[in-house]
Design a protein around this motif. Structure first.
Motif, PDB file in Angstrom:
ATOM      1  N   VAL A  69      20.955  19.385  46.350  1.00 45.88           N
ATOM      2  CA  VAL A  69      19.819  19.730  47.691  1.00 45.88           C
ATOM      3  C   VAL A  69      20.769  20.397  48.504  1.00 45.88           C
ATOM      4  O   VAL A  69      21.759  20.387  48.829  1.00 45.88           O
ATOM      5  N   ARG A  70      19.926  21.602  49.099  1.00 44.91           N
ATOM      6  CA  ARG A  70      20.428  22.511  50.101  1.00 44.91           C
ATOM      7  C   ARG A  70      19.794  22.447  51.182  1.00 44.91           C
ATOM      8  O   ARG A  70      18.561  22.466  51.326  1.00 44.91           O
ATOM      9  N   LEU A  71      20.201  22.181  52.471  1.00 46.45           N
ATOM     10  CA  LEU A  71      19.700  22.243  53.681  1.00 46.45           C
ATOM     11  C   LEU A  71      20.082  23.544  54.362  1.00 46.45           C
ATOM     12  O   LEU A  71      21.033  23.881  54.445  1.00 46.45           O
ATOM     13  N   THR A  72      18.956  24.137  54.836  1.00 43.92           N
ATOM     14  CA  THR A  72      19.043  25.567  55.480  1.00 43.92           C
ATOM     15  C   THR A  72      18.775  25.083  56.932  1.00 43.92           C
ATOM     16  O   THR A  72      17.657  24.621  57.271  1.00 43.92           O
ATOM     17  N   MET A  73      19.751  25.243  57.875  1.00 40.03           N
ATOM     18  CA  MET A  73      19.335  24.557  59.040  1.00 40.03           C
ATOM     19  C   MET A  73      19.494  25.423  60.348  1.00 40.03           C
ATOM     20  O   MET A  73      20.312  26.489  60.441  1.00 40.03           O
ATOM     21  N   THR A  74      18.720  25.245  61.448  1.00 44.74           N
ATOM     22  CA  THR A  74      18.731  26.108  62.397  1.00 44.74           C
ATOM     23  C   THR A  74      18.119  25.039  63.849  1.00 44.74           C
ATOM     24  O   THR A  74      17.757  24.063  63.650  1.00 44.74           O
ATOM     25  N   SER A  75      18.945  25.464  65.033  1.00 44.98           N
ATOM     26  CA  SER A  75      18.628  24.797  65.997  1.00 44.98           C
ATOM     27  C   SER A  75      17.536  25.545  66.976  1.00 44.98           C
ATOM     28  O   SER A  75      17.487  26.655  67.188  1.00 44.98           O
ATOM     29  N   GLU A  76      16.885  24.826  67.782  1.00 44.11           N
ATOM     30  CA  GLU A  76      15.723  25.386  68.747  1.00 44.11           C
ATOM     31  C   GLU A  76      16.588  25.331  70.050  1.00 44.11           C
ATOM     32  O   GLU A  76      16.016  26.210  71.047  1.00 44.11           O
ATOM     33  N   ASP A  77      17.422  24.762  70.510  1.00 38.25           N
ATOM     34  CA  ASP A  77      18.005  24.773  71.862  1.00 38.25           C
ATOM     35  C   ASP A  77      19.503  25.082  71.603  1.00 38.25           C
ATOM     36  O   ASP A  77      20.071  26.072  71.744  1.00 38.25           O
ATOM     37  N   VAL A  78      20.359  24.050  71.755  1.00 38.34           N
ATOM     38  CA  VAL A  78      21.751  23.829  71.942  1.00 38.34           C
ATOM     39  C   VAL A  78      22.330  23.716  70.584  1.00 38.34           C
ATOM     40  O   VAL A  78      21.811  23.464  69.479  1.00 38.34           O
ATOM     41  N   ILE A  79      23.724  23.584  70.413  1.00 41.28           N
ATOM     42  CA  ILE A  79      24.248  23.513  68.964  1.00 41.28           C
ATOM     43  C   ILE A  79      24.420  21.942  68.743  1.00 41.28           C
ATOM     44  O   ILE A  79      24.561  21.233  69.698  1.00 41.28           O
ATOM     45  N   HIS A  80      23.955  21.777  67.487  1.00 42.77           N
ATOM     46  CA  HIS A  80      23.937  20.270  67.185  1.00 42.77           C
ATOM     47  C   HIS A  80      24.875  20.265  65.864  1.00 42.77           C
ATOM     48  O   HIS A  80      25.250  21.303  65.231  1.00 42.77           O
ATOM     49  N   GLY A  81      25.137  19.144  65.420  1.00 44.88           N
ATOM     50  CA  GLY A  81      26.050  18.945  64.037  1.00 44.88           C
ATOM     51  C   GLY A  81      25.156  17.869  63.371  1.00 44.88           C
ATOM     52  O   GLY A  81      25.147  16.624  63.571  1.00 44.88           O
ATOM     53  N   LEU A  82      25.418  18.408  61.987  1.00 45.18           N
ATOM     54  CA  LEU A  82      24.608  17.428  60.924  1.00 45.18           C
ATOM     55  C   LEU A  82      25.721  16.744  60.180  1.00 45.18           C
ATOM     56  O   LEU A  82      26.404  17.468  59.718  1.00 45.18           O
ATOM     57  N   TRP A  83      25.826  15.363  60.224  1.00 44.90           N
ATOM     58  CA  TRP A  83      26.777  14.767  59.547  1.00 44.90           C
ATOM     59  C   TRP A  83      26.186  13.593  58.785  1.00 44.90           C
ATOM     60  O   TRP A  83      25.535  12.823  59.365  1.00 44.90           O
ATOM     61  N   ILE A  84      26.569  13.580  57.523  1.00 39.97           N
ATOM     62  CA  ILE A  84      26.093  12.307  56.721  1.00 39.97           C
ATOM     63  C   ILE A  84      27.419  11.920  56.230  1.00 39.97           C
ATOM     64  O   ILE A  84      27.947  12.533  55.002  1.00 39.97           O
ATOM     65  N   PRO A  85      27.848  10.952  56.874  1.00 35.20           N
ATOM     66  CA  PRO A  85      29.347  10.518  56.358  1.00 35.20           C
ATOM     67  C   PRO A  85      29.066  10.194  54.848  1.00 35.20           C
ATOM     68  O   PRO A  85      30.392  10.221  54.102  1.00 35.20           O
ATOM     69  N   ALA A  86      28.380   9.368  54.363  1.00 34.53           N
ATOM     70  CA  ALA A  86      28.109   8.937  52.940  1.00 34.53           C
ATOM     71  C   ALA A  86      28.327  10.078  51.821  1.00 34.53           C
ATOM     72  O   ALA A  86      28.692   9.835  50.825  1.00 34.53           O
ATOM     73  N   LEU A  87      27.879  11.337  52.312  1.00 36.73           N
ATOM     74  CA  LEU A  87      27.865  12.528  51.458  1.00 36.73           C
ATOM     75  C   LEU A  87      29.064  13.361  51.743  1.00 36.73           C
ATOM     76  O   LEU A  87      29.391  14.340  51.182  1.00 36.73           O
ATOM     77  N   ARG A  88      30.003  12.871  52.735  1.00 41.35           N
ATOM     78  CA  ARG A  88      31.056  13.729  53.268  1.00 41.35           C
ATOM     79  C   ARG A  88      30.614  15.191  53.755  1.00 41.35           C
ATOM     80  O   ARG A  88      31.381  16.252  53.557  1.00 41.35           O
ATOM     81  N   VAL A  89      29.301  15.449  54.026  1.00 35.92           N
ATOM     82  CA  VAL A  89      29.259  16.869  54.632  1.00 35.92           C
ATOM     83  C   VAL A  89      28.979  16.655  56.058  1.00 35.92           C
ATOM     84  O   VAL A  89      28.403  15.678  56.630  1.00 35.92           O
TER      85      VAL A  89
END
Lengths: 347, 553, 263, 105
Positions: free
Chosen positions: A146-166
């Motif tokens: 699965v590929r996530l293509t991500m963008t933010s509408e305001d400030v910088i966020h960080g996506l973390w899924i610990p169980a997937l180590r990404v």
């Protein structure tokens, strides 16, 4: 040479195969990160024991005693210096190589990824599915990349899924992406790790890893919420998910745009001096052609949603805005509303 | 040239000569400036530590504990970070201890530009005032990193804080210029580069970083302030700017800055280990060159803070490789220290206790850095409590321990009073135990899934019920740690009132600052015509009557 | 450290203690060396200080070359060239001033310093004309924020008022062969022009601040020169002021082609 | 370290440097009226660097000065170079992610 390096890779393997003390249980059967992590852990522990062990030994063996003086020893020895320069170089070389190889695997998405889009804002995640459905949680089919293509509408966020180590930052004004393959169905945490303001620590979501059949069934059902929920409820979801909330409040405070509280049925003064009754038609027009009639005191900054929202969406939104006026004691719903098109608003 | 009259009364100490408050405030004497720096820096440490305890207490239990919202909590950790970094660690060793010791070690009468030195102190105070102003106005909530576009959009008084840091940057640059020029032009005849005490090499490396990196921070913050007030569109993506560019700008300073913090501590540890092992330093040139290597390679690793920021993998790979390269000189230093202790006569006075703690704690800090330097593991632990633990092991376990070692080491020279050694040792034990209880649990919760800068971890407890246990452990350790720091203050301040008079050379060190009276006279004594090897301790014997070491011919 | 003889620094003080020697230096030579070394290190920090902006310039130029091609059309090449000549000339007079003080020619020193200051002021004057021109056509960064400041209490549409002058922008673009831009294309270019102007004003503004600082420093030196504080045996401040002024000149030497000329 | 003698530069040398600087300014302005493509930048920066070197070596006395000063100056330029090159390398590499976003808007 690389073959030799690869054999070192397996030092961490016994640890990686169980849910270790140090890492959360993995949702993937191939956590490349875990092996490198435990490899470094083993190396670190050995080096730490060596240094602190030697230090403690010297401390006890050569402690200051009456009558014993420091012995003269050599003040330099090139061979020794070379040894403790070269050995660390080799060690960090190995760690770098292992980390790099695993990282490149993590970076390079395989062909044929299942694509989802992610939009982050303060302080919520939105996961956008191929059929246009937007959800607060991430549902993915198990066993598929699965590929996530991500963008933010305001400030910088960080996506973390610990169980997937990404983990990847979600940056405004550009796309970043991650890919993963979750093999084990279940629910896992998804967190924001780039500090983003007051509610940073509540910007959480769940990753639901489902079998392909379950996933498809869920997606089909979820996309139908307009049909399954009462219109005002569905409108509320849309209001939250489509970003209306950023400019239009529901508590009466003026944002970039007017608040929705109690406006329905009221007469509003427009920027050009006219007065307009806020009714179904006005709301519909404002969504599709926002610049047509601007409420006095606001900037013409809203962009059009033409093509982005369906007719049903608009109806649900109108019902939602209407529901915000019902609570107002001053204004009961009036009959000036034109329901000419007679869409399925009632049940 | 100099009149060396052997007068029956020793010259008056710099503390009372010349007398008067005015003479202190307008002094150009590096010793007084160093001491005043020590006072204001300690005040900043106390302020920073207070915020640390508030943060720790808040995190003890899930949900709001002592503050009600994330809004307040975010201000607490931001103020803790900015105060500790810009007001405490960066100036701690160079500006206070370094200022006091550097000219004395060189046998110089002062630093090259005494007025600039005083200006540096007042700029520091100016920066401090800006921070107090920010505090009064409700604090900032950007984190010490000021990442755009959060910093350009938050309602907090970011510009004030940024101007404060800008001013502190100038203070730092002035100290750096002063040290570089002093070491270059004012070494006495006979003290070649490789005759210098290694603390001076460390300060030299530090000064290089200060003058090379700080200007970039200055321009970054200036641009951030302009971005916020006018909106020039360099960092703010809403105006077509590039927020990743801000991170490059910021870390180009802020990564080398950690070496500003750690290099002087390494220098102090080097001096202390030799003196308290009664051994000549092992591998002088390797330690000296490793200081320079750390200073220079340290400039090329900043991108390892950005592995998951959207930085390109190519650049990430380069930065990862260079990051591992910078680990080597640190390892060389540690092994040389151990070799120095070998067959020594190791005494455990407080400075040595803290130096050994430095080796153990910085060891953990440095080794866990390998997880962060390696690309793939960095992805998992980036921005988690693991990173918090790592940099506290290096910055508090490294730099702060080095600072305390140096403080205990030079305190008799600075104040002329001996403190109680046993009490000093107890403070070391308290700090060591408290420190490990505070930060080791953070490694565990971090790698298991606890992000940093989280006000509330209630929602993580479903999957990680054990987090509360570790957080309680951590908070208990935090109070013990700060208790140890309070004890250090107590031990040292108490010595001013009840401590016995310090001998000229209480530790038997061979560097020049110990060859004059404690405290030194207003006018630094000139360097001897022939500066010997500063790591040969054979000539120094303990004299019972003076309770200190004297040189025997 | 080897002590080498500096003839012109030790002449004429009758073997007595040098009045300008600070207590912590052992010789005027050491003091002079320290001062110059300190100044060079300071100049290095200045290079890195400006370096941040050069880096921003480079990054934006590499990624959006069109911005700079468009942007430089809105700058006044002849005025930029005139400023370059002014600064180079002032650098010459500053270098001559250092020579004058080394030779102990006080009247020359005073005159040359005065010319240097005048050139600096003239430079700022030209800069002011350029800035005024930009302001008149609203070719400034941060229109939205400026509009916000000016709009307090006003009900009109301030943002519109602070948009770049459309006729002017279109005319300039037409001269460059971009005629009949549609609205989207025009908006895109104007947005990018904002970034260009942000970089232009940051670079030249910071440089102008340095010119102001240089003028203040040289004025202080001028006062000293009038009071006869400097001579062939003590001229460190003149020398250091000169180094600073030359650096400011040097930075402009790069700014001029980067902003005004390159397309 | 060698103590630097305070060199007195001849007037005609200073005037010659000035003349060269003015001449190079004229050249760089003149060249800017021709489009040399990618060489625009190279030519302009080369001329600017020659001018900067003239200022540094003669007006700032580096030519007669301690080598240390030139070294410090070059260290500053070198570190600026490291900063600029690595940052640009990254910015150019991640730029497509920005472009895709801009086009999708």
């Amino acid at each position: 040479m690389f073959a030799a390096l690869d054999s070192i890779w397996h030092v961490g393997l016994p640890f990686a195969q169980t849910d270790g003390f140090w890492l959360p249980g993995a949702a993937t059967t191939d956590p490349a990160m875990d092996r490198v992590f435990y490899l470094i852990l083993v190396i670190c522990s050995l080096l730490f024991l060596l240094v602190v062990g030697l230090m403690t030994f010297f401390l006890v063996r050569y402690r200051r005693l009456p009558g014993r003086k420091a012995e003269k020893t050599a003040t330099q020895n090139i061979l020794l210096e070379a040894t403790w320069t070269v050995i660390p170089v080799v060690i960090v070389g190995v760690i770098f190589y292992q980390g790099f190889v695993a990282y490149m695997r993590m970076q390079t998405a395989p062909p044929g990824c299942y694509d989802l889009r992610v939009s982050a804002r303060q302080w919520a995640w939105q996961f956008i599915y191929p059929n246009g459905h937007i959800d607060d949680n991430l549902h993915v089919p198990a066993g598929e990349p699965v590929r996530l293509t991500m963008t933010s509408e305001d400030v910088i966020h960080g996506l973390w899924i610990p169980a997937l180590r990404v983990k990847m930052d979600v940056v405004p004004g550009r796309y970043t992406s991650v890919w993963f393959r979750a093999d084990k169905p279940g629910a896992y945490d998804l967190l924001c790790t780039e500090y983003c303001g007051d509610e940073h620590s509540s910007m959480l979501a769940t990753v639901e890893v489902q079998t392909r059949e379950d996933y498809d069934a869920w997606l089909k059902d979820a996309a139908n919420y307009l049909k399954t929920l009462p219109p005002a409820e569905a409108g509320k979801l849309l209001y939250k998910r489509r970003g209306c909330a950023q400019c239009h409040s529901t508590d009466g405070t003026a944002g970039t745009g007017p608040s929705f509280l109690g406006i329905f049925g009221k007469s509003q003064k427009m920027a050009d001096g006219r007065s307009v009754i806020i009714d179904d038609n006005y709301i519909r027009e404002s969504i599709l052609e926002p610049q047509a009639k601007i409420v006095a005191g606001y900037q013409p900054v809203m962009s059009t949603y033409k093509g982005l929202v369906s007719d049903d969406d608009i109806t649900a939104l109108i019902e939602f805005i209407k529901s915000l006026s019902k609570k107002s004691p001053l204004r009961a719903p009036t009959h000036s509303v034109d329901r000419g098109e007679g869409q399925g608003v009632g049940k | 040239m100099d009149m060396m009259v052997s007068s029956p009364t020793p010259p008056k100490s710099y503390l009372v000569d010349p007398p008067g408050l005015r003479s202190w405030l307008l002094t150009r004497d590096h010793k007084r400036i160093g001491l005043m720096f020590l006072a204001v820096i300690s005040a900043s440490l106390a302020l920073g530590a207070t915020f640390a305890l508030l943060i720790r207490t808040e995190l003890t239990f899930p949900g709001p504990t002592i503050v009600s919202t994330g809004h307040i909590y975010n201000r607490l950790f931001t103020l803790h970070g900015t105060i500790m970094i810009f007001l405490f660690i960066i100036p701690s060793m160079p500006a206070s201890l370094g200022n006091f010791v550097l000219p004395l070690m060189l046998g110089a009468k002062d630093v090259a530009f005494p007025r600039l030195n005083l200006a540096s102190l007042y700029l520091y105070v100016g920066g401090l005032i800006f921070f107090l102003l920010v505090l009064v106005l409700g604090g900032v909530d950007t984190g010490w990193t000021f990442y755009a576009p959060y910093s350009t959009s938050t309602a907090a008084p970011v510009v004030l804080a940024v101007v404060g840091v800008f001013i502190l940057g100038f203070s730092s640059i002035f100290t750096g210029i002063n040290f570089l020029v002093t070491i270059h032009t004012m070494r006495p005849p006979g003290m070649g580069w490789f005759r210098m005490p290694l603390f001076l090499w460390a300060l030299y490396g530090t000064a290089i970083i200060q003058v090379l990196a700080t200007p970039i921070l200055a321009i970054t913050l200036l641009l951030l302030a302009v971005e916020r007030t006018v909106g020039i569109g360099i960092f703010d993506p809403a105006l077509g700017g590039d927020p990743i560019l801000f991170q490059h700008f910021f870390w180009f300073y802020s990564h080398p800055a950690v070496y500003i913090m750690i290099l002087p501590a390494m220098g102090i540890v080097t001096e202390v280990i030799c003196v308290f092992s009664r051994k000549h330093i092992f591998g002088y040139k390797f330690i000296a060159y490793s200081s320079l290597a750390i200073a220079l390679i340290g400039f090329l690793v900043w991108g390892h803070h950005m592995f998951v920021s959207g930085q390109s993998p190519l650049v990430g790979m380069i930065f990862s490789a260079l990051t591992f390269a910078v680990a080597i000189p640190s390892a060389i230093k540690v092994f040389n220290w151990l070799a120095t202790m070998y067959k020594g006569s190791i005494g455990l006075a407080p400075p040595m206790c803290f130096s050994l703690m430095f080796i153990a704690l910085f060891g953990i800090g440095g080794l866990t850095g390998l997880f962060l330097g390696s690309l793939v593991t960095n992805v998992h632990v980036h921005d988690t409590a693991f990173v918090v633990a790592h940099f506290h092991y290096t910055m508090a376990g490294g730099a702060l321990m080095g600072f305390l070692a140096g403080l205990y080491y030079w305190w008799p020279k600075m104040t002329g009073r001996m403190y109680n050694l046993a009490q000093g040792q107890i403070s070391a034990v308290l700090i060591f135990v408290g420190f490990n209880f505070t930060y080791f649990p953070q490694f565990i919760v971090g790698s298991r899934g606890m992000p940093r800068r989280y006000f509330d971890y209630t929602r993580l407890l479903d999957t990680h019920p054990e987090f509360t246990f570790y957080q309680i452990l951590s908070t208990a350790g935090g109070f013990l740690f700060v208790g140890g720091l309070v004890m250090v203050a107590f031990v040292l301040l108490r010595s001013l009132f009840v401590g016995r008079k310090a001998p000229a050379n209480p530790w038997g060190a061979a560097t020049l600052e110990w060859q004059c009276s404690s405290p030194p006279p207003h006018e630094n004594p000139p360097a001897p015509a022939n500066v010997g090897d500063c790591y040969v301790f054979d000539d120094f014997c303990f004299d019972e009557s003076a309770q200190g070491y004297v040189k025997v011919p | 450290m080897t002590e080498s003889h500096i003839p012109n620094m030790q002449e004429g003080n009758d073997g007595g203690p040098d009045a300008h020697l600070a207590h912590h230096f052992s010789s005027p030579a050491q003091q002079y060396d320290a001062a110059r070394l300190g100044m060079w290190i300071f100049l290095m920090t200045e290079i890195l200080f400006f370096g941040g902006l050069f880096c921003a310039y480079a990054v934006y130029r590499a990624n959006n070359p069109q911005i700079f091609v468009d942007g430089h059309r809105f700058l006044d090449k002849p005025l930029g060239a005139a400023n370059t000549v002014l600064l180079i000339f002032s650098s010459l007079t500053m270098a001559l001033a250092v020579r004058a003080v080394q030779l102990g020619r006080r009247r020359w020193l005073v005159g040359l310093l005065a010319i240097t200051i005048l050139c600096g002021l003239a430079f700022l004057g030209v800069k002011a004309i350029e800035y005024k021109h930009k302001w008149d056509h609203r070719m400034v960064p941060g229109q939205a924020r400026i509009a916000y400041w000016f709009s307090r209490g006003e009900t009109s549409e301030p943002l519109k008022k602070f948009q770049p002058d459309e006729a002017y922008v279109k005319e300039r673009l037409a001269q460059a062969g971009f005629e009949d831009l549609d609205q989207a294309e025009y908006d895109q270019r104007v947005k990018h022009l904002g970034t260009y102007m942000g970089i232009y004003f940051s670079l030249t503004g910071l440089h102008a601040l340095h010119v102001v600082a240089g003028i203040v420093a040289i004025s202080w030196i001028l006062v000293g020169a009038v009071r006869d504080r400097f001579g062939s045996n003590y001229f460190t401040p003149v020398d250091l002021g000169g180094l600073y002024w030359h650096l400011v000149d040097m930075i402009w030497i790069y700014l001029f082609p980067l902003l005004y000329l390159i397309h | 370290m060698k103590t630097s003698p305070a060199h007195i530069v001849e007037v005609r040398v200073l005037l010659a440097v000035f003349a060269a600087l003015i001449m190079l300014t004229v050249v760089t302005v003149a060249v800017s009226y021709f489009d040399l493509g990618a060489f625009n930048l190279v030519v302009a920066m080369s001329i600017a660097t020659i001018k900067a070197a003239l200022v540094a070596f003669w007006f700032m006395h580096l030519r007669y000065d301690s080598g240390l000063h030139a070294f410090i100056f070059l260290v500053g330029v070198a570190f600026l170079g490291f900063f600029l090159i690595i940052t640009m390398l990254d910015a150019v590499t991640y730029h497509p992610a920005v472009q895709t976003w801009e086009q999708s808007k």
